[in-house]
Design a protein around this motif. Structure first.
Motif, PDB file in Angstrom:
ATOM      1  N   LYS A  69       0.837  -1.205   0.000  1.00 29.79           N
ATOM      2  CA  LYS A  69       0.000   0.000   0.000  1.00 29.79           C
ATOM      3  C   LYS A  69       0.869   1.251   0.000  1.00 29.79           C
ATOM      4  O   LYS A  69       1.848   1.341   0.747  1.00 29.79           O
ATOM      5  CB  LYS A  69      -0.909   0.027   1.238  1.00 29.79           C
ATOM      6  CG  LYS A  69      -1.877  -1.130   1.362  1.00 29.79           C
ATOM      7  CD  LYS A  69      -2.684  -0.984   2.650  1.00 29.79           C
ATOM      8  CE  LYS A  69      -3.641  -2.144   2.854  1.00 29.79           C
ATOM      9  NZ  LYS A  69      -4.382  -2.028   4.134  1.00 29.79           N
ATOM     10  N   HIS A  70       0.476   2.215  -0.826  1.00 26.46           N
ATOM     11  CA  HIS A  70       1.068   3.565  -0.804  1.00 26.46           C
ATOM     12  C   HIS A  70       2.586   3.541  -0.934  1.00 26.46           C
ATOM     13  O   HIS A  70       3.288   4.340  -0.308  1.00 26.46           O
ATOM     14  CB  HIS A  70       0.663   4.303   0.478  1.00 26.46           C
ATOM     15  CG  HIS A  70      -0.806   4.434   0.676  1.00 26.46           C
ATOM     16  ND1 HIS A  70      -1.579   5.336  -0.005  1.00 26.46           N
ATOM     17  CD2 HIS A  70      -1.660   3.730   1.482  1.00 26.46           C
ATOM     18  CE1 HIS A  70      -2.844   5.210   0.366  1.00 26.46           C
ATOM     19  NE2 HIS A  70      -2.921   4.240   1.262  1.00 26.46           N
ATOM     20  N   SER A  91      -2.817   1.874  -4.342  1.00 20.63           N
ATOM     21  CA  SER A  91      -2.219   3.223  -4.389  1.00 20.63           C
ATOM     22  C   SER A  91      -0.719   3.151  -4.641  1.00 20.63           C
ATOM     23  O   SER A  91       0.076   3.749  -3.903  1.00 20.63           O
ATOM     24  CB  SER A  91      -2.531   3.986  -3.097  1.00 20.63           C
ATOM     25  OG  SER A  91      -3.910   4.117  -2.897  1.00 20.63           O
ATOM     26  N   SER A 112      -6.493   1.545  -7.279  1.00 22.88           N
ATOM     27  CA  SER A 112      -5.896   2.871  -7.536  1.00 22.88           C
ATOM     28  C   SER A 112      -4.452   2.766  -8.015  1.00 22.88           C
ATOM     29  O   SER A 112      -3.535   3.331  -7.409  1.00 22.88           O
ATOM     30  CB  SER A 112      -5.979   3.741  -6.276  1.00 22.88           C
ATOM     31  OG  SER A 112      -7.310   3.925  -5.866  1.00 22.88           O
ATOM     32  N   CYS A 113      -4.256   2.035  -9.095  1.00 21.76           N
ATOM     33  CA  CYS A 113      -2.954   1.968  -9.773  1.00 21.76           C
ATOM     34  C   CYS A 113      -3.159   2.552 -11.169  1.00 21.76           C
ATOM     35  O   CYS A 113      -3.419   1.811 -12.138  1.00 21.76           O
ATOM     36  CB  CYS A 113      -2.437   0.536  -9.831  1.00 21.76           C
ATOM     37  SG  CYS A 113      -2.060  -0.156  -8.201  1.00 21.76           S
TER      38      CYS A 113
END
Length: 739
Positions: A69-70, A91, A112-113
């Motif tokens: 993540k992130h 992300s 969210s890529c």
């Protein structure tokens, strides 16, 4: 290597070539790790969150779940990546592709890529979920999954042929034009896919759900076997010719004018379909719910149902004469007439105006709520009648029911004089009601918040089981002199006007008196009672002196009660007596029982001999938890195990605070951690993160007596602790001599 040892090693910058971590590990930005070993094996779960890394290990094997993540700099995943459970990538804006040999035995979730364009052709995964990947244009040609979920992939325009799935969910894919004709699956859900105008021909499916698919016109060539849900499909005009389903839900389909002629269902729910004018004559189903279908004027004749609910169908004014059903609900209708011969288990009528009921109605339960100008006619057969929030309501002159309930501002001034109620009458917040019928024979009578109810038939009112009066101020003045015959239970609640109970109370009756603040005594002739509950009777000074036996006894906050009579037995073996500050002793005649009190009741045992206490089990209720009060009788028997064996921290603290400091020091065998000329400082550490106990031992200069003072846990010296007891700092407290 254990997870914490691995984090310490990687944080130091000493990165080995290979590393195996036994257990689950979570690595985030606070660990300041910028590089991972080339070969990494995790035996359980691995979570990477907000790491400043651009690549993962060349060989990464995770036996459990992998979550990334992130990680804003991460560009690609390793070519050799094995995840035995779920892989989640969220992300990570620099990730463009996934490795060709990716093996995910559980599920693959991608969130969210935005740079992700394609997925590997040989993707192996249990299920695939893709969210907010706006540049994804295609999926692998061959997909064999249990489940495929696609959401907000705005550039995805087509799906591959030859997909075999259990379920397919597509949300907010605005450029998706069609589904492949070769699609094989069990469940399909589409939401806000405006360019899809049709489904594949001859699609066979168990469940189909369509939401906000405004350009789908018809479903004539689709075979559905279990469930069909359609919502906000404005262009839909017709359904398949023959439907045999468990459930059909249709909502906000404004151009749907009719349903198939042959429709067999378990349940049909239709809402906000304004063009629907009629239902098919050959309709077979169990449950039918219709809401806000303004052009619907009638239902099919000879309709057989288990339950029917109709609401806000303004042009539907009646039901078929030959309707057969068990449950009927009619809401938000005006000038509706319920005629014909109807035999129902339950009938609900709500928010209706000028409603008319025929006399040929047999119903077990009738509920009428928020209706105006509603009139019940004579010769109705009703077992249970419940009426609430009804203006200008009229009951028939002759009515026989088992139970009658009137609630919340039913505008009745009186009940019909010839009404017969077999079991229970409940009247609550009927502010206009003035009196009851002359003769009532009931099992239960409940009267609450009826300020204008001034009388009831004292001589002809028979209540065999339960009689309750709550906040009926005018009625209580009479009750003190003549009570209806209530053999089993009598309850008065929040009745400040009640000063005494009538002398005709029978032995064995249960009494529940709640907030009768001016009640001073109970009838002295009572020798046996059922359940006795006395709460906040702040003027009550004594119980009946002849009372020997009751089923249950609860006395709470009766602040003037000083003693109990010589009660011999309580059936449930439970006596509850919290918050009675003047109650100082227990009767020595009482058989052994559990005695419930609370933390303010230490004075309870002051005048009770120890021999009386020995036969009872004293229990405190602390934070709704039972705590044995053994230490009240024998504090010298307490051990460290008794205290630490209590798992509830609040209860443990409660016990500790009620033991003297000297007893506490003896139990724990505490030794001083610091001493100076001001005294000795002791500290007792408690487990489970509970706050430690710190005390300072000082000597009285005038008597040489030593005693302990409890001080805050941040005290470090005896000097500091003693100064604190005087509200001073160590610098300010420095006496040359104590007097």
């Amino acid at each position: 290597m254990k997870p914490q040892e691995a984090i310490d090693l990687l944080s130091s910058g000493n990165i080995p070539e290979q590393l195996r971590i036994d257990g689950s590990i979570s690595i985030n930005e606070s660990h300041n790790i910028t590089q991972l070993p080339k070969h990494l094996h995790i035996t359980e779960d691995l979570e990477l969150n907000r790491l400043n890394i651009d690549r993962l290990p060349d060989f990464l094997h995770v036996d459990g779940r992998l979550s990334i993540k992130h990680c804003l700099s991460l560009q690609k995943l390793p070519e050799t990546l094995i995840v035995n459970k779920t892989l989640q990538i969220a992300s990570c804006p620099q990730v463009v592709t996934l490795p060709d040999n990716l093996i995910v035995k559980g599920g693959l979730q991608i969130f969210s890529c935005p740079q992700l364009i394609t997925l590997p052709d040989n993707l192996t995964s249990g299920y695939l979920s893709i969210y907010h990947c706006e540049n994804l244009t295609k999926l692998p040609d061959k997909l064999m999954l249990d489940r495929l979920d696609i959401t907000n992939c705005e550039n995805l325009s087509e799906l591959p042929d030859n997909m075999i799935l259990d379920s397919l969910t597509i949300h907010h894919c605005e450029n998706l034009i069609e589904l492949p004709d070769s699609l094989i699956l069990n469940s399909l859900q589409l939401r806000n896919c405006p360019k899809i105008t049709r489904l594949p021909d001859h699609l066979k499916i168990n469940s189909l759900s369509l939401y906000d698919c405004e350009n789908i016109i018809e479903l004539s060539n689709v075979f559905i076997s279990f469930s069909l849900i359609i919502e906000n499909c404005k262009s839909l005009r017709e359904l398949p010719d023959k439907l045999i389903l468990n459930r059909l839900n249709i909502t906000n389909c404004e151009n749907l004018t009719k349903l198939p002629d042959h429709l067999t269902l378990d349940s049909l729910n239709i809402k906000n379909c304004k063009s629907l004018g009629e239902l098919p004559d050959k309709l077979i189903l169990n449950r039918l719910n219709i809401t806000n279908c303004e052009n619907l004027t009638k239902l099919p004749d000879h309709l057989t149902l288990h339950s029917l609910a109709i609401s806000r169908c303004k042009n539907l004014k009646s039901l078929p004469n030959h309707l057969t059903l068990s449950y009927l609900s009619i809401g938000s209708s005006e000038d509706f007439k319920l005629a014909g011969h109807l035999s129902l288990h339950s009938l609900y009528i709500g928010h209706c105006k000028n409603f008319k009921l025929s006399s040929n109605l047999t119903v077990n339960e009738l509920t009428i709520k928020n209706c105006e100008n509603f009139e019940l006619l004579n010769k109705l057969t009703i077992n249970r009648l419940r009426i609430s929030l009804c203006k200008d309501f009229k009951l028939p002159d002759k009515l026989e029911v088992i139970t009658l309930s009137l609630f919340s501002n039913v505008t009745l001034k009186r009940l019909p004089p010839e009404i017969i109620i077999r079991d229970k009458l409940s009247i609550k917040r009927c502010h206009l009601l003035e009196n009851l019928p002359n003769t009532l024979h009931l099992k239960s009578l409940f009267l609450s918040h009826c300020p204008n109810l001034t009388e009831y038939p004292q001589e002809n009112l028979l209540v065999t089981d339960y009689f309750t009066i709550d906040n009926c101020t005018q009625l209580l003045a009479l009750t003190q002199f003549m009570l209806p015959s209530a053999k089993n239970s009598l309850k008065f609640s929040r009745s400040k006007e009640l000063t005494r109970l009538p002398n005709n109370l029978p032995n064995g009756i249960s009494l529940n008196l709640d907030f009768c603040t001016n009640l001073t005594e109970l009838p002295n002739h009572l020798e046996t009672l059922g359940d006795v509950i006395l709460k906040w009777c702040t003027s009550l000074t004594q119980l009946p002196s002849n009372l020997k036996h009751c089923s249950k006894l609860t006395i709470n906050a009766c602040s003037q009660l000083r003693s109990l009579p010589n009660i011999e037995k309580i059936d449930d073996n439970i006596l509850t007596i919290p918050n009675n500050p003047l109650l100082e002793s227990l009767p020595d005649t009482l058989a052994p029982c559990k005695i419930y009190l609370n933390e303010q009741n230490e004075l309870l045992i002051r005048n009770t001999p120890l021999s009386v206490l020995e036969k009872h089990t004293l229990i405190w209720l602390v934070w709704r938890t039972e705590v044995s009060a053994t230490f009240l009788k024998h504090p010298e028997r307490l051990t460290v195990d008794d205290i630490f064996g209590e798992q509830n921290l609040e209860v443990r603290r409660f016990i500790i605070e009620r033991i003297s400091e000297e007893q506490l020091m003896e139990i724990f065998g505490a030794k001083p951690i610091q001493q100076d000329r001001y005294g000795e400082l002791y500290r007792i550490d408690l487990p489970d993160g509970d706050e430690p106990i710190v005390m300072v031992k000082v000597k009285d200069a005038s008597t040489d007596r030593e005693y302990f003072l409890t001080v805050p846990p941040n005290m470090r010296t005896a000097h500091q602790a003693v100064a604190w007891t005087f509200g001073m700092t160590p610098d300010d407290y420095n006496p040359l001599i104590e007097t």
